[in-house]
Design a protein around this motif. Sequence first.
Motif, short mmCIF file in Angstrom:
data_model
loop_
_atom_site.label_atom_id
_atom_site.label_comp_id
_atom_site.label_asym_id
_atom_site.label_seq_id
_atom_site.Cartn_x
_atom_site.Cartn_y
_atom_site.Cartn_z
N GLN A 37 66.52 19.27 -58.37
CA GLN A 37 66.65 20.53 -59.62
C GLN A 37 66.87 21.83 -58.82
OE1 GLN A 37 66.85 17.62 -61.84
NE2 GLN A 37 66.25 19.49 -63.23
N ASP A 38 67.79 22.46 -59.56
CA ASP A 38 68.00 24.00 -59.02
C ASP A 38 67.26 24.77 -60.04
OD1 ASP A 38 69.31 24.53 -61.41
OD2 ASP A 38 71.62 24.65 -60.16
N SER A 39 67.20 26.02 -59.90
CA SER A 39 66.50 26.78 -60.65
C SER A 39 66.90 26.95 -62.07
CB SER A 39 66.48 28.25 -59.97
OG SER A 39 67.45 28.79 -60.00
N ASN A 40 68.22 26.45 -62.53
CA ASN A 40 68.59 26.58 -63.81
C ASN A 40 68.69 25.16 -64.34
OD1 ASN A 40 69.80 29.28 -63.86
ND2 ASN A 40 71.24 28.73 -62.35
N GLY A 41 67.76 24.18 -63.66
CA GLY A 41 67.42 22.98 -64.15
C GLY A 41 68.44 21.65 -63.96
N GLN A 42 69.56 22.05 -63.03
CA GLN A 42 70.67 21.22 -62.84
C GLN A 42 70.63 20.46 -61.77
OE1 GLN A 42 73.69 21.34 -64.96
NE2 GLN A 42 72.43 22.53 -66.04
N THR A 43 70.71 19.20 -61.71
CA THR A 43 70.54 18.25 -60.38
C THR A 43 71.57 18.60 -59.43
OG1 THR A 43 69.69 16.66 -61.88
CG2 THR A 43 70.28 15.91 -59.75
N VAL A 44 71.17 18.90 -58.41
CA VAL A 44 72.12 19.16 -57.14
C VAL A 44 71.91 18.23 -55.99
CG1 VAL A 44 72.84 20.89 -55.41
CG2 VAL A 44 72.26 21.75 -57.75
N THR A 45 73.12 17.32 -55.62
CA THR A 45 73.00 16.69 -54.53
C THR A 45 73.70 17.31 -53.52
OG1 THR A 45 74.91 15.06 -55.20
CG2 THR A 45 72.80 14.51 -56.18
N LEU A 46 73.54 16.72 -52.18
CA LEU A 46 74.38 16.84 -51.11
C LEU A 46 75.70 16.15 -51.14
CD1 LEU A 46 74.41 18.21 -48.39
CD2 LEU A 46 73.64 16.30 -47.28
N ASP A 47 75.74 14.99 -51.60
CA ASP A 47 77.07 14.21 -52.02
C ASP A 47 77.93 14.86 -52.73
OD1 ASP A 47 75.90 12.18 -50.32
OD2 ASP A 47 75.17 10.80 -52.01
N GLN A 48 77.59 15.74 -53.84
CA GLN A 48 78.49 16.34 -54.71
C GLN A 48 79.23 17.39 -53.98
OE1 GLN A 48 75.37 18.18 -57.17
NE2 GLN A 48 76.70 19.87 -57.52
N TYR A 49 78.95 17.80 -52.66
CA TYR A 49 79.51 18.74 -51.85
C TYR A 49 80.28 18.32 -50.63
CZ TYR A 49 76.97 22.21 -54.62
OH TYR A 49 76.49 22.93 -55.86
#
Lengths: 200, 198
Positions: free
Chosen positions: A35-47
């Motif tokens: 989770q990022d500081s804005n509550g969004q899920t962040v994955t390595l794969d998305q980049y």
Amino acid sequence: MKPWVKTVMTLAVGLALHARGEAVPGNKAPAFSLQDSNGQTVTLDQYAGKFVVLEWINHDCPFVKKHYGSGNMQALQKTYTEKGVVWLSICSSAPGKQGYNDPAGWNTLNAEKGSKATALLLDTSGDVGRAYGAKTTPHMFVINPEGVLLYNGAIDDQKSFDPASVPKAVNYVVKAVDAAMAGKPVEPAKTRPYGCSVKY
Amino acid sequence: MPGMQRTLFCVSALVLASSLSLPSAEVAAEPPLSRARLVSSVTGFVPGVPFDVGVLFDIRDGWHGYGDPPGDSGMAPQISLSLPPGWQAGAVRFPPSLTHTDEAGTTNVYYRQVLLRLTLQPPADLQPGTRVSLRGHAMWLICKEACVPQQADLHLDLEVRHRTVLANPTWQDWLRSGTGTKHPKPEHHDTKAKGTAR
């Protein structure tokens, strides 16, 4: 089952759960979802398809203070995010440990510090830090568009909290990203990170 | 002197300047987490004859400083001396450090009190009867759970002697105590003699 066998097995399972990995240059970088500081899920794969820089962070650490107090870290973040690089600051401090902040606290801190990172990720369990073998703040990793780790180590060659050491530093992240973007091999691909211990 | 590494030391006017501008330390009643002093094996030296000095670190209980290399985290102490012309300094010598392991890794640490030593070579043409003032600066890190940066200005005044070195009687105490272990090395006792001496 004999009690000692049970004890040994419990210990073994415990160790396996807390096993520290090591992200090795040339190998696939460990996947993660945070989770990022804005509550969004962040994955390595998305980049996938982009260069990614990982920066382990704890604003109460004197070495992190050196790089943010001097503006060095924010300048790097600005330079490379403007070139299309994804810059993820990751905090592996456990709740209650030094450097931990809740998401709102992080957003306030990021604004105060003038962070230019793409996102601030909360790794409160420490699992991602352990998977990468993150030892210090700062500890830096560079990942190529194919998801392969290119660099693991110190931000630069100045193993000091003295702000006067920043201008004379050879910055290993700059070397790694610049070389990789120019299609050249990354040298060095691994250095010993310096800083405060990660507060798992 | 062979083996002397002058490059370790910055002969720096800046260091001198900063020593003048720093506010006086320990204004608060609370004692500092740690401190550093420049100490010497002699109170008087003979021109041209090398002698040992040291930087003595006192660290509050529960905290630790770092060896060189520090290990997976931390920072080796950074010591710079600004020596007068003609002086040379050897490499800083670290006593064996202790291993500290936690979830983030393994570090080489010192507790309580540690003496880092180095040999100074004074020039041969100094005037006996005068005094020499040595100045320097130390930066070091101490950690418990959190890490706190520390720094101190260093200074030491020594007498230039004609023929005989004047030993510093406290040096042996510092050598014995400044090992960086959790407890000081016990003073050497001859138990046999003690047992019979009534």
